[in-house]
Design a protein around this motif. Sequence first.
Motif, PDB file in Angstrom:
ATOM      1  N   ASP A  66      28.448 -52.349 -25.969  1.00 20.64           N
ATOM      2  CA  ASP A  66      28.862 -53.573 -25.289  1.00 20.64           C
ATOM      3  C   ASP A  66      30.293 -53.389 -24.745  1.00 20.64           C
ATOM      4  N   PRO A  67      30.513 -53.666 -23.451  1.00 19.60           N
ATOM      5  CA  PRO A  67      31.843 -53.410 -22.889  1.00 19.60           C
ATOM      6  C   PRO A  67      32.941 -54.289 -23.474  1.00 19.60           C
ATOM      7  N   TRP A  68      32.548 -55.409 -24.079  1.00 22.99           N
ATOM      8  CA  TRP A  68      33.569 -56.298 -24.656  1.00 22.99           C
ATOM      9  C   TRP A  68      33.848 -55.934 -26.117  1.00 22.99           C
ATOM     10  N   GLY A  69      33.120 -54.983 -26.637  1.00 27.26           N
ATOM     11  CA  GLY A  69      33.433 -54.478 -27.975  1.00 27.26           C
ATOM     12  C   GLY A  69      32.511 -54.950 -29.080  1.00 27.26           C
ATOM     13  N   ARG A  86      43.847 -66.324 -24.521  1.00 27.32           N
ATOM     14  CA  ARG A  86      44.418 -65.035 -24.110  1.00 27.32           C
ATOM     15  C   ARG A  86      45.209 -64.338 -25.198  1.00 27.32           C
ATOM     16  N   PRO A 104      43.153 -61.439 -28.129  1.00 29.67           N
ATOM     17  CA  PRO A 104      43.026 -59.971 -28.090  1.00 29.67           C
ATOM     18  C   PRO A 104      44.305 -59.230 -28.463  1.00 29.67           C
ATOM     19  N   THR A 105      45.444 -59.915 -28.408  1.00 23.50           N
ATOM     20  CA  THR A 105      46.703 -59.230 -28.723  1.00 23.50           C
ATOM     21  C   THR A 105      46.947 -59.154 -30.233  1.00 23.50           C
ATOM     22  N   ASN A 124      40.539 -57.434 -32.769  1.00 27.30           N
ATOM     23  CA  ASN A 124      39.480 -56.422 -32.726  1.00 27.30           C
ATOM     24  C   ASN A 124      38.240 -56.906 -33.462  1.00 27.30           C
ATOM     25  N   GLU A 131      34.448 -57.455 -32.060  1.00 28.09           N
ATOM     26  CA  GLU A 131      33.284 -56.767 -32.634  1.00 28.09           C
ATOM     27  C   GLU A 131      32.166 -57.762 -32.957  1.00 28.09           C
ATOM     28  N   LEU A 175      37.367 -62.628 -23.889  1.00 26.40           N
ATOM     29  CA  LEU A 175      38.426 -63.402 -23.252  1.00 26.40           C
ATOM     30  C   LEU A 175      37.792 -64.434 -22.307  1.00 26.40           C
ATOM     31  N   ASP A 207      37.394 -65.719 -19.384  1.00 28.89           N
ATOM     32  CA  ASP A 207      37.728 -65.346 -18.015  1.00 28.89           C
ATOM     33  C   ASP A 207      36.459 -65.520 -17.168  1.00 28.89           C
ATOM     34  N   GLN A 253      35.278 -63.903 -14.660  1.00 31.33           N
ATOM     35  CA  GLN A 253      34.521 -62.670 -14.396  1.00 31.33           C
ATOM     36  C   GLN A 253      33.703 -62.236 -15.623  1.00 31.33           C
ATOM     37  N   ASN A 254      34.315 -62.362 -16.796  1.00 31.67           N
ATOM     38  CA  ASN A 254      33.582 -62.046 -18.028  1.00 31.67           C
ATOM     39  C   ASN A 254      32.381 -62.958 -18.171  1.00 31.67           C
ATOM     40  N   GLN A 279      29.506 -61.999 -15.863  1.00 36.39           N
ATOM     41  CA  GLN A 279      28.785 -60.801 -16.293  1.00 36.39           C
ATOM     42  C   GLN A 279      27.951 -61.050 -17.545  1.00 36.39           C
TER      43      GLN A 279
END
Lengths: 293, 326
Positions: free
Chosen positions: A34-37, A110, A113-114, A120, A124, A129, A131, A133-134, A137
């Motif tokens: 998964d691209p988002w982790g 936002r 993720p920091t 993390n 998982e 985030l 967003d 665009q996220n 998708q």
Amino acid sequence: MGVMNQAFDSFLDLPENYEEIFDFLDEHYAKNRDPWGLDHKVIKAGVKMVWPLYKHYFRVRLFGAEKVKNHPYMVVANHTGQIAMDGALLYAAFLTQIHPPRVLRAMVERFIPTLPFFGNRVAECGAVLGDRQNCKQLIENGESLLVFPEGVRGVAKNTRQFYQVQTFSKGFYRMALIHHTPILPCAIIGCEEMYPYVYHPRWLAKNLGMPALPLSASMLLGPLGLLPLPSPVDIIIGDPIELPKELEVDSPDKEIEPHVAEIQAHIAEMVNTGLKNRRPFKERIGLPDQREI
Amino acid sequence: MNNLKAEDIKTILIIGIAGGLAQSLCKRLHAAYPQAQIIGVDSRPLEPSTLPNVTYQTIRYSRGNFENLFRESAFDLVYHLGRVSHTNLINQLSVAERLDLNIIGTSRILDLCLKHEIKKIIILSTFHVYGALPDNPAFLNEETFLRASIAYPELRDVVEMDQLASSWMWKHQNHIQTIVLRPCNILGPQIKNTFSRYLLNPWTPTPMDYNPMFQFIHESDMAHALQKCAAVVPTGIYNIAPYEIISLKEARKTLGVPGVQTPLFILSHLAEVYKRFNPDIPNYLLDYLKYSCLIDTHAIRSFLGNDFCQYTSKDTLKQLKPAQKR
């Protein structure tokens, strides 16, 4: 090691349909990363740990599970409590008690993720985030999203504001309009009492670069204070709301605002109904409750 | 403007020929266009070419004799792979020198291409121009703002070079075909770049507190894409990466080089000290070890097809493994 794990699992109280859940996770998330982790192995381990808390500690009751059909939704709920336990329990409900199971992709602030370790770990578990665009998708990938449109306003409330639904931001509605994803309203009752609220030092939150930092009396207990009080939780799922076909992502605010206000009022009403049908205090501490909403 | 046909390509210039990718590209171009004369230039010392029709020259492309090369050879196709890395030479070249080579040098190359009526120029930039930032969406497309230099001033030359090439491309689109490529991390047995050194060095940190996603393209796939760009890809900016992604921890596990488990949030504050002992870790790389910077490749796939990458990210790492053991 495998034998040890199996022996350990046999002591755990797993959801009845855990095989279905694990098969779903393997089928959807094991083949391609998964691209988002999101990590299906972490979620599997999480189910084993969270289910006993979900069932026995918070004694979650889920109402309206039959309203959820097998397609993507934008799940919109009221935000309560000082730490987002409401999100975790709603996530667990959709994974363990909805058929077919699904991983709600929580849209996070936002700053999340920091955060070391925590950022993390929530990624998982499927958080992304918040967003546009996220969102686009994820819906295209057939995922359901979880949004708390009150944002930090929902978790930084004082005791008098408990269960008062705060103003919804419009972002979630615009995101839903990208693919006209139906909105699934949810009300969560029981999370406000998990961490007794004392004070919200906005200046400290600002200096630490955090959107909110409500302080709880339980923090005096140190790390033990992170353990929420065993407040019983009710999750109520409302009827899906279809979005008007004439509205588009870039429709003006004045056309979108009435729909957002309507959803906010609807969820506030669901919260009020949920509060009326809450388990009485005696039942909250362990006795079974037979009433229905 | 129409794409170049094989018979249009008679003379090719490759700038930065000493690099592993350029060498791989040179072999492919020689196989694809056996009649074409290929000239490779680099400021680094070079061994003579063993391939027929291929010659190498050691030359600095900011000097006057570089223009002579354009005067003497009527190039049809130019590959600019000569960007000076912002890391491996960090101790040898000052920022001013890198700016001069990357920005002034690129500007000079572009002007020479226009002046000598080159048909097509292909410029290799990098995905680093987007920056690894916590609010990056999962996939960054070519229209995303280039924010790397805001967060990391040491990447200023890389971003400026990309912007220079991009604005030049649109300005002269009716006169010359220009392609700007922004590939993900390129790895392979012949490639020695920041990330390959990071991955293969057992003393570099593996974050305990973050696990970003990565895309790795094999040098052979990248060389293939560069070669195909000459014939089938029109003017534009393109991201290049394989479909598959892999987390940093999985990547290091696949390589069998676990690194040193480190909480990066502490390391960020000790970066300056740490860098003295471990020059393979430039400051900006720490954020690439925290946050994902994945690129969207729909645009390039519409020309090269969905299967232009032979290797997945994992396969690429596995290919790197034997090279490391040698």
